[in-house]
Design a protein around this motif. Structure first.
Motif, PDB file in Angstrom:
ATOM      1  N   GLY A  87       0.821  -1.208   0.000  1.00 55.49           N
ATOM      2  CA  GLY A  87       0.000   0.000   0.000  1.00 55.49           C
ATOM      3  C   GLY A  87       0.850   1.251   0.000  1.00 55.49           C
ATOM      4  N   ARG A  88       1.953   1.223   0.740  1.00 52.74           N
ATOM      5  CA  ARG A  88       2.840   2.391   0.776  1.00 52.74           C
ATOM      6  C   ARG A  88       3.550   2.587  -0.567  1.00 52.74           C
ATOM      7  N   GLN A  89       3.829   1.457  -1.243  1.00 49.13           N
ATOM      8  CA  GLN A  89       4.416   1.575  -2.585  1.00 49.13           C
ATOM      9  C   GLN A  89       3.443   2.253  -3.543  1.00 49.13           C
ATOM     10  N   ILE A  90       2.168   1.894  -3.433  1.00 53.07           N
ATOM     11  CA  ILE A  90       1.146   2.543  -4.267  1.00 53.07           C
ATOM     12  C   ILE A  90       1.053   4.023  -3.909  1.00 53.07           C
ATOM     13  N   HIS A  91       1.185   4.329  -2.626  1.00 56.14           N
ATOM     14  CA  HIS A  91       1.202   5.727  -2.183  1.00 56.14           C
ATOM     15  C   HIS A  91       2.356   6.472  -2.863  1.00 56.14           C
ATOM     16  N   GLY A  92       3.524   5.804  -2.904  1.00 56.62           N
ATOM     17  CA  GLY A  92       4.683   6.414  -3.565  1.00 56.62           C
ATOM     18  C   GLY A  92       4.427   6.653  -5.043  1.00 56.62           C
ATOM     19  N   LEU A  93       3.780   5.691  -5.716  1.00 54.75           N
ATOM     20  CA  LEU A  93       3.461   5.839  -7.137  1.00 54.75           C
ATOM     21  C   LEU A  93       2.487   6.991  -7.341  1.00 54.75           C
ATOM     22  N   ALA A  94       1.539   7.149  -6.409  1.00 55.46           N
ATOM     23  CA  ALA A  94       0.574   8.253  -6.508  1.00 55.46           C
ATOM     24  C   ALA A  94       1.285   9.596  -6.382  1.00 55.46           C
ATOM     25  N   ILE A  95       2.288   9.648  -5.515  1.00 53.25           N
ATOM     26  CA  ILE A  95       3.080  10.892  -5.382  1.00 53.25           C
ATOM     27  C   ILE A  95       3.846  11.163  -6.669  1.00 53.25           C
ATOM     28  N   LYS A  96       4.460  10.106  -7.215  1.00 56.33           N
ATOM     29  CA  LYS A  96       5.279  10.241  -8.438  1.00 56.33           C
ATOM     30  C   LYS A  96       4.439  10.718  -9.610  1.00 56.33           C
ATOM     31  N   THR A  97       3.207  10.262  -9.702  1.00 57.64           N
ATOM     32  CA  THR A  97       2.341  10.625 -10.831  1.00 57.64           C
ATOM     33  C   THR A  97       1.459  11.835 -10.526  1.00 57.64           C
ATOM     34  N   SER A  98       1.693  12.452  -9.346  1.00 60.17           N
ATOM     35  CA  SER A  98       0.963  13.660  -8.918  1.00 60.17           C
ATOM     36  C   SER A  98      -0.523  13.408  -8.651  1.00 60.17           C
ATOM     37  N   TYR A  99      -0.910  12.147  -8.543  1.00 60.84           N
ATOM     38  CA  TYR A  99      -2.311  11.852  -8.237  1.00 60.84           C
ATOM     39  C   TYR A  99      -2.597  11.932  -6.741  1.00 60.84           C
ATOM     40  N   VAL A 100      -1.563  12.053  -5.915  1.00 58.51           N
ATOM     41  CA  VAL A 100      -1.758  12.006  -4.475  1.00 58.51           C
ATOM     42  C   VAL A 100      -2.634  13.153  -3.982  1.00 58.51           C
ATOM     43  N   TRP A 101      -2.625  14.273  -4.750  1.00 65.56           N
ATOM     44  CA  TRP A 101      -3.434  15.417  -4.321  1.00 65.56           C
ATOM     45  C   TRP A 101      -4.816  15.418  -4.961  1.00 65.56           C
ATOM     46  N   ASP A 102      -5.090  14.419  -5.772  1.00 69.74           N
ATOM     47  CA  ASP A 102      -6.462  14.249  -6.264  1.00 69.74           C
ATOM     48  C   ASP A 102      -7.306  13.762  -5.090  1.00 69.74           C
ATOM     49  N   VAL A 103      -8.411  14.445  -4.801  1.00 72.81           N
ATOM     50  CA  VAL A 103      -9.192  14.131  -3.606  1.00 72.81           C
ATOM     51  C   VAL A 103      -9.701  12.689  -3.619  1.00 72.81           C
ATOM     52  N   PHE A 104      -9.987  12.180  -4.820  1.00 77.51           N
ATOM     53  CA  PHE A 104     -10.461  10.804  -4.946  1.00 77.51           C
ATOM     54  C   PHE A 104      -9.382   9.815  -4.525  1.00 77.51           C
ATOM     55  N   VAL A 105      -8.147  10.023  -5.011  1.00 75.52           N
ATOM     56  CA  VAL A 105      -7.024   9.144  -4.668  1.00 75.52           C
ATOM     57  C   VAL A 105      -6.640   9.330  -3.201  1.00 75.52           C
ATOM     58  N   ALA A 106      -6.618  10.578  -2.747  1.00 77.82           N
ATOM     59  CA  ALA A 106      -6.277  10.843  -1.347  1.00 77.82           C
ATOM     60  C   ALA A 106      -7.270  10.166  -0.407  1.00 77.82           C
ATOM     61  N   ASN A 107      -8.543  10.159  -0.774  1.00 79.93           N
ATOM     62  CA  ASN A 107      -9.555   9.475   0.038  1.00 79.93           C
ATOM     63  C   ASN A 107      -9.305   7.977   0.089  1.00 79.93           C
ATOM     64  N   ALA A 108      -8.889   7.407  -1.053  1.00 79.79           N
ATOM     65  CA  ALA A 108      -8.566   5.973  -1.077  1.00 79.79           C
ATOM     66  C   ALA A 108      -7.383   5.678  -0.157  1.00 79.79           C
ATOM     67  N   LEU A 109      -6.415   6.593  -0.109  1.00 74.38           N
ATOM     68  CA  LEU A 109      -5.263   6.433   0.791  1.00 74.38           C
ATOM     69  C   LEU A 109      -5.694   6.547   2.250  1.00 74.38           C
ATOM     70  N   LEU A 110      -6.577   7.504   2.520  1.00 75.42           N
ATOM     71  CA  LEU A 110      -7.121   7.633   3.881  1.00 75.42           C
ATOM     72  C   LEU A 110      -7.790   6.322   4.303  1.00 75.42           C
ATOM     73  N   ASP A 111      -8.572   5.759   3.397  1.00 74.57           N
ATOM     74  CA  ASP A 111      -9.280   4.510   3.666  1.00 74.57           C
ATOM     75  C   ASP A 111      -8.293   3.383   3.950  1.00 74.57           C
ATOM     76  N   PHE A 112      -7.235   3.321   3.140  1.00 73.70           N
ATOM     77  CA  PHE A 112      -6.209   2.288   3.305  1.00 73.70           C
ATOM     78  C   PHE A 112      -5.536   2.391   4.674  1.00 73.70           C
ATOM     79  N   TYR A 113      -5.063   3.576   5.038  1.00 68.25           N
ATOM     80  CA  TYR A 113      -4.334   3.732   6.298  1.00 68.25           C
ATOM     81  C   TYR A 113      -5.249   3.545   7.507  1.00 68.25           C
TER      82      TYR A 113
END
Length: 819
Positions: free
Chosen positions: A263-289
């Motif tokens: 999951g943290r690797q996917i988090h890293g990929l989201a940062i690399k692709t700039s999707y981490v600040w997309d509210v939809f992706v960020a919510n999925a990360l919140l759900d994961f953690y």
């Protein structure tokens, strides 16, 4: 609460379908003006009105759009389509269908718009029916029609229905359409037909990120983590760029496993692709953690998010609630209330669960008022949570009122009320609810049967338990270790160890819960050797014992007076298995020591334990003091009990009074009884019950209410004559009343368990076993009497009292008179 978009990665398909048919904007805007004039029947005036109508619908001004529509001197199919789409957008399906049905001429857009309305509003059956009507009318569906129809399929859709639509797709030559293929794959996944979904996916001439998102989500949903992971890697190898739906799907895959690193690797990929600040992706990360108990990490991410929505709050509030941090959960809920997010989507269900857990009725009612104002109480999940909250707060009248008014009663609210009834000891009410649920053709799930089996176990209704067992098998729930464990417990509590063992042996898989159920079953039935051997077998199978395992073996030691063995098990908890003994372990250990007369060791253990002694512990001490005539410690224990504000029953007063009475100190006994009356504490009525021909018969001491009273008393009198010949002598010390000896003997004859046994002897075949249940501990005289009766009638008589099981055979008891 999860991210709804994350649960449906093919939302892109739905979004496209909704834009196309609800707004009708793409199909209209991109067509040249002269073509529009042709489309409106070469009437520029209709075209002008349609432009105005389209703008009003697009801006969701439905009332104004309808006013304009009604005032139009002339209309065409396009005009009506736009008005229908406006109603669909505003979720007003009644007026949409009313207008649709009034249409003289309908084209594929008309049909697809209305089908889309049902699909978007979770009415797939209506959507299918309308699609079939479309086909019968002769209008040919196109690729958007199929995508729209399939987008509404859910878990209620049957595989047959998906096959039917698939065959139509092929017949109309649309099997190479990417959007249709993606929708079909998703529908097969939703109907748990992953093999067909995978085959169709592999045969698709073209694929996109949506294709992979659908497959990853489908495999994740049904626990095929490795296959989902392979699909994700295949997607990356084919250079498909991950979308927000991809991240949601893959993080959903991580949520279902213990692999936090992935999951943290996917988090890293989201940062690399700039999707981490997309509210939809960020919510999925919140759900994961939050679901991996990294709630503080989730809160840090929440605080850093540049954009928050209602889902963000729902996830973090739910995360704190799951983590047991109810105050933080409630504080965030109060913070959510001052935002501009849609109040109807607030996590009311979670907050009701918090109120239920904390039994905070005031908080629950406050939030209930807010739910009513926002009409959120009409939502199924919120309604179910309300029922659960009021039931757990013991407001059964309100729980039942809300339950009765639920628009849709699935197994969830039924199970909520049944389980609360069981927890509160209202077992008969629980069974009545279960029967009513069956009459309404609502099928229970695993949790429903677990609660109902507990009710039948506590009532010792083995016949009902066997009926439930059959239902569990018929519904395919036997593969669950949970179901098997509950069945083992049920049969054991009904005194049928043979059935309990058989169920255990038939389990395909056994975890710690299964083994604990068997170990506890042996312990309850007083078979210490089987308890210890099962404990050893569990360890040899590769499982480590937990606190429940040790409680059962300590209970077995208590039933047999095995002090040294109990001390060995108790010490091995910390020294061998690194388990901290809980209060219930200390209670059992103190009971073992006191019942063996080792009061000094018991007092030392009480002073050393990291808990304050409670009512159960002092009651255990007091009961042993009565057996060993230890008046000094008995008085100390009784004083501790009498100081307690919420003394649950009169057992302490009764025991202390009996200790004085046995010692002939009638004046002291009377003072204790007077104190009990002044405090308003009432002695629990002793009663016994027996099940004959699927009906439970209940008896109290000296009961004369049963229709067969005279036969029962004649049977008891005849047994007493035979018992006298066997040398039985009534122990009148068990009747602690200041009356003459003859009256004491007469009183003993009609104790509740003896009435139940006599009734069973009259109404069951000779030689058949008898099982009696009693709510309180059996007295010494009844124990001695039943031993003699079992020998005289040549039957096995099982008595389950509040302490344990007693199996009487041939004049002996399984407890070996240690109880």
């Amino acid at each position: 609460m999860g991210n709804m978009r994350a649960k449906n990665p093919q939302g892109a398909i739905q979004m496209f379908s909704k834009r196309f048919y609800c707004g009708l904007s793409e199909r209209i805007v991109d067509v040249p003006v002269d073509a529009r004039i042709v489309k409106t029947g070469f009437d520029p005036e209709i075209s002008r009105f349609n432009f105005q109508l389209k703008d009003l619908v697009r801006t969701n001004q439905i009332a104004s759009a309808r006013k304009l529509f009604d005032e139009m001197p002339y209309r065409n199919t396009c005009s009506v389509n736009m008005m229908v789409s406006g109603y669909v957008k505003s979720r007003n399906l009644f007026h949409a269908r009313e207008l649709f049905d009034s249409m003289v001429s309908r084209n594929e857009v008309s049909w697809t718009t209305m089908i889309g309305g049902y699909s978007q509003n979770n009415q797939p059956k209506e959507a299918i029916n309308l699609y079939n009507e479309m086909c019968r009318s002769g209008v040919k569906p196109d690729h958007i029609t199929f995508a729209t129809l399939l987008s509404g399929f859910d878990d209620t859709t049957t595989l047959k229905e998906v096959h039917q639509i698939h065959s139509h797709v092929i017949r109309f030559g649309l099997s190479s359409s990417l959007i249709v293929c993606n929708s079909l794959v998703d529908s097969y996944c939703k109907t748990c037909c992953l093999d067909t979904a995978s085959q169709l996916f592999s045969e698709m001439p073209t694929k996109d990120s949506v294709s992979f998102n659908v497959m990853i989500t489908g495999h994740t949903k049904y626990g095929f983590r490795e296959e989902a992971l392979k699909l994700f890697m295949q997607m990356r190898n084919m250079d498909f760029q991950p979308s927000d739906f991809t991240f949601a799907a893959v993080l959903g895959l991580s949520v279902g496993s213990d692999d936090v690193i992935f999951g943290r690797q996917i988090h890293g990929l989201a940062i690399k692709t700039s999707y981490v600040w997309d509210v939809f992706v960020a919510n999925a990360l919140l759900d994961f953690y939050s679901k991996h108990d990294y709630i503080d990490f989730a809160k840090n991410l929440f605080d850093e998010m540049p954009e928050l929505d209602g889902v963000s709050y729902n996830i973090i509030i739910t995360g704190y609630a799951w983590n047991g941090q109810y105050e933080k959960s409630f504080n965030l809920f109060k913070r959510l209330q001052v935002t501009s997010f849609d109040r109807k989507n607030f996590p009311f269900a979670v907050m009701f669960s918090v109120a239920a857990t904390e039994q905070n009725l005031a908080m629950g009612r406050q939030i209930h008022a807010q739910a009513v104002v926002t009409t959120a109480d009409s939502e199924v999940q919120v309604g179910n949570a309300l029922v659960d909250m009021y039931a757990k707060c013991e407001k059964f009248e309100e729980a039942n009122r809300i339950f009765a008014n639920l628009a849709y009663r699935s197994s969830v609210p039924w199970t909520a009320i049944i389980s609360i009834y069981v927890q509160k000891g209202f077992h008969e009410e629980a069974l009545k609810m279960f029967k009513e649920m069956n009459r309404e053709n609502v099928h229970g799930d695993q949790a429903t049967f677990a609660s109902t089996l507990k009710a039948s176990a506590n009532l010792a209704s083995v016949s009902l338990g066997k009926q439930l067992h059959s239902s569990v098998i018929r519904l395919g729930l036997m593969s669950s270790v949970f179901s098997g464990s509950v069945l083992v417990d049920m049969y054991a509590k009904c005194g049928s160890m043979k059935d309990a063992i058989e169920v255990f042996k038939e389990m395909p898989d056994r975890n710690i819960v299964c083994w604990n159920a068997l170990i506890s079953a042996y312990a309850q039935n007083g078979d210490s050797e089987a308890t210890f051997s099962s404990f050893t077998d569990m360890i040899e199978s590769g499982l480590y014992p937990d606190s429940v395992s040790f409680l059962s073996v300590l209970t077995a030691c208590s039933h047999r007076g095995l002090v040294e063995k109990a001390l060995w098990y108790f010490n091995s908890m910390t020294q061998v298995y690194n388990l901290d003994p809980r209060k219930e372990h200390y209670v059992t250990m103190i009971d073992v020591l006191c019942r063996s007369g080792r009061f000094n060791e018991a007092e030392n253990l009480i002073s050393e334990m990291p808990f304050e002694p409670d009512e159960i512990m002092w009651s255990s001490v007091l009961n042993s003091c009565r057996i060993h005539k230890n008046q000094d410690l008995a008085k100390k224990a009784a004083d501790q009990l009498f100081k307690m504000d919420a003394l649950r029953d009169a057992a302490a007063y009764v025991n202390m009074s009996n200790i004085y009475a046995e010692a002939g100190k009638w004046e002291n006994a009377a003072k204790v009884k007077k104190s009990m009356r002044e405090r308003g504490v009432k002695k629990a009525t002793a009663y016994s019950w027996v099940e004959i021909d699927h009906k439970v018969h209940v008896f109290t001491a000296n009961d004369r209410t049963h229709p067969q009273t005279e036969q029962i008393r004649r049977k008891i009198d005849s047994l007493v004559e035979l018992m006298d010949k066997e040398g039985y002598k009534p122990d009148t010390s068990c009747t602690l009343q200041n009356v003459n000896e003859e009256m004491k003997i007469e009183s003993l004859k009609y104790h509740s368990e003896r009435l139940a046994i006599a009734f069973a002897l009259i109404n069951t075949p000779e030689g058949s076993p008898i099982i009696i249940m009693k709510n309180l501990r059996a007295c010494v005289d009844c124990h001695a009497a039943i031993k003699v009766i079992s020998k005289l009638v040549g039957r096995e008589i099982t008595v389950r009292d509040s302490s344990r099981f007693h199996h009487f055979r041939g004049g002996l008891c399984s407890c070996e008179d240690y109880w």
